[in-house]
Design a protein around this motif. Sequence first.
Motif, PDB file in Angstrom:
ATOM      1  N   LYS A   7       2.995  -3.980   6.234  1.00  0.00           N
ATOM      2  CA  LYS A   7       2.245  -2.810   5.758  1.00  0.00           C
ATOM      3  C   LYS A   7       3.190  -1.616   5.692  1.00  0.00           C
ATOM      4  O   LYS A   7       3.961  -1.373   6.615  1.00  0.00           O
ATOM      5  CB  LYS A   7       1.071  -2.512   6.693  1.00  0.00           C
ATOM      6  CG  LYS A   7       0.255  -1.297   6.288  1.00  0.00           C
ATOM      7  CD  LYS A   7       0.518  -0.113   7.174  1.00  0.00           C
ATOM      8  CE  LYS A   7       0.019   1.183   6.588  1.00  0.00           C
ATOM      9  NZ  LYS A   7       0.155   2.316   7.509  1.00  0.00           N
ATOM     10  N   GLY A 151      -6.181   6.718   7.840  1.00  0.00           N
ATOM     11  CA  GLY A 151      -5.226   5.846   8.507  1.00  0.00           C
ATOM     12  C   GLY A 151      -5.631   4.388   8.461  1.00  0.00           C
ATOM     13  O   GLY A 151      -5.024   3.531   9.117  1.00  0.00           O
ATOM     14  N   ASP A 154      -3.735   0.591   8.229  1.00  0.00           N
ATOM     15  CA  ASP A 154      -3.278  -0.186   9.391  1.00  0.00           C
ATOM     16  C   ASP A 154      -4.288  -1.287   9.689  1.00  0.00           C
ATOM     17  O   ASP A 154      -3.925  -2.433   9.962  1.00  0.00           O
ATOM     18  CB  ASP A 154      -3.189   0.700  10.652  1.00  0.00           C
ATOM     19  CG  ASP A 154      -2.093   1.742  10.552  1.00  0.00           C
ATOM     20  OD1 ASP A 154      -1.173   1.565   9.742  1.00  0.00           O
ATOM     21  OD2 ASP A 154      -2.177   2.753  11.288  1.00  0.00           O
TER      22      ASP A 154
END
Length: 405
Positions: A7, A151, A154
């Motif tokens: 990632k 975020g 993730d």
Amino acid sequence: MGLIVQKYGGTSVADLDRIREVARRVIKTYDQGNDVVVILSAMAGITDSLINMAREITESPDKRELDVLMATGEQTTSALLAMTLKSMSHPAQSLLGHQAEVLTDHCYGNARIVDIRADRIMELLQKRHIVVVAGFQGCDLEGNITTLGRGGSDTSAVAIAAALKADACEIYTDVAGVYTADPNVCKKARKLDRISYDEMLEMASIGAKVLQIRSVEFAKKYNVPVHVRSSFTEEEGTMVVNEDANMESVVVSGVTYNKNEARITLKKVPDRPGIAAKIFAPIAEAGISVDMIIQNTRAGGQTDLTFTVSKADYETALELEKKVAQEIHAEDVFGDENIAKVSVTGVGMRSHPGVASKMFAALARENINILMISTSEIRISCLIEEKYAELAVQVLHTAFGLDQE
Ligand code: ASP
Ligand code: MG
């Protein structure tokens, strides 16, 4: 040889040069004979500017359409990387969240993954394609586009790694790994080779911004080892893994701070059953989370009650408590925004006594007053005046033997 999920965060795909650099890394892993699935964030700053654009239209943009809008950031980078890989003569294909069948609930803006049907990814891998999946997005059972919270790419990566039973999940970012303290604040901070899921969860929830908390919960639940590392260097990063005996021998593995809280005190509250419930009900109804709480007794059947909320919720919470104070006949309500919370975290705390007293002594030596204390099994937090936050991190880092030689 194996199946590797990589990632890349926003700064790692910030422009076309960075995307070319990512392509080179992906190709290197692929050419070693591995199958590679790449999860991407939007270019740094793009999600923010999309949100700002929506807010120019209306203060509270429609949540469904906001997710459609926000998801375009990851759509852009995924297409660009797949194109770049193909232009470098490597078979690749991009998949959006719904194409990769990342199924979520319908909580727009903060959706939870409920299932990933990885068939399409698997088919492409069998054809030796590099699969590029847009992170941060999924779709609900009706096919609406959803996003997973800021975020959230993730979490996309860890969830896809779990679904594919990948051999590794590498999270590439702009820092070299997880540190014993914020290196900008503490010059002697060290990069940790390994950290347990629980420590990472505690640290993520109290200020360390390396991984989205939900991704760590996911990794723990499905036992996915996560390698946090930099896309700007070749060095090894930090492994986030299950706790092992070695970790127990280290009492404290990190010191963190958070300047994002404010405290509210209700003075001379009647000491009766039901009062605390009255104080916290309106806050809960407003969807505000409370962190630390202390209640101390005074003479005459009265108590003082202090609690903390995030700075963003401070004004609202204070207004609500002013009303409560009148109802329950508290003498006064006041608040303070100039506070910080410093915390020490470590699984070794469970088996080593004296951590709290060592922490308090270290703060006392610098004349730092402790306003509130809270603990979990593997963490101790002290609320202090904001201006001492950096100093507190440094002295605790030294006191617990974390300084780099
Ligand atoms: N682009 C999204 C964000 O800025 C998701 C992510 O970067 O993980 O929050
Ligand atoms: Mg991130």
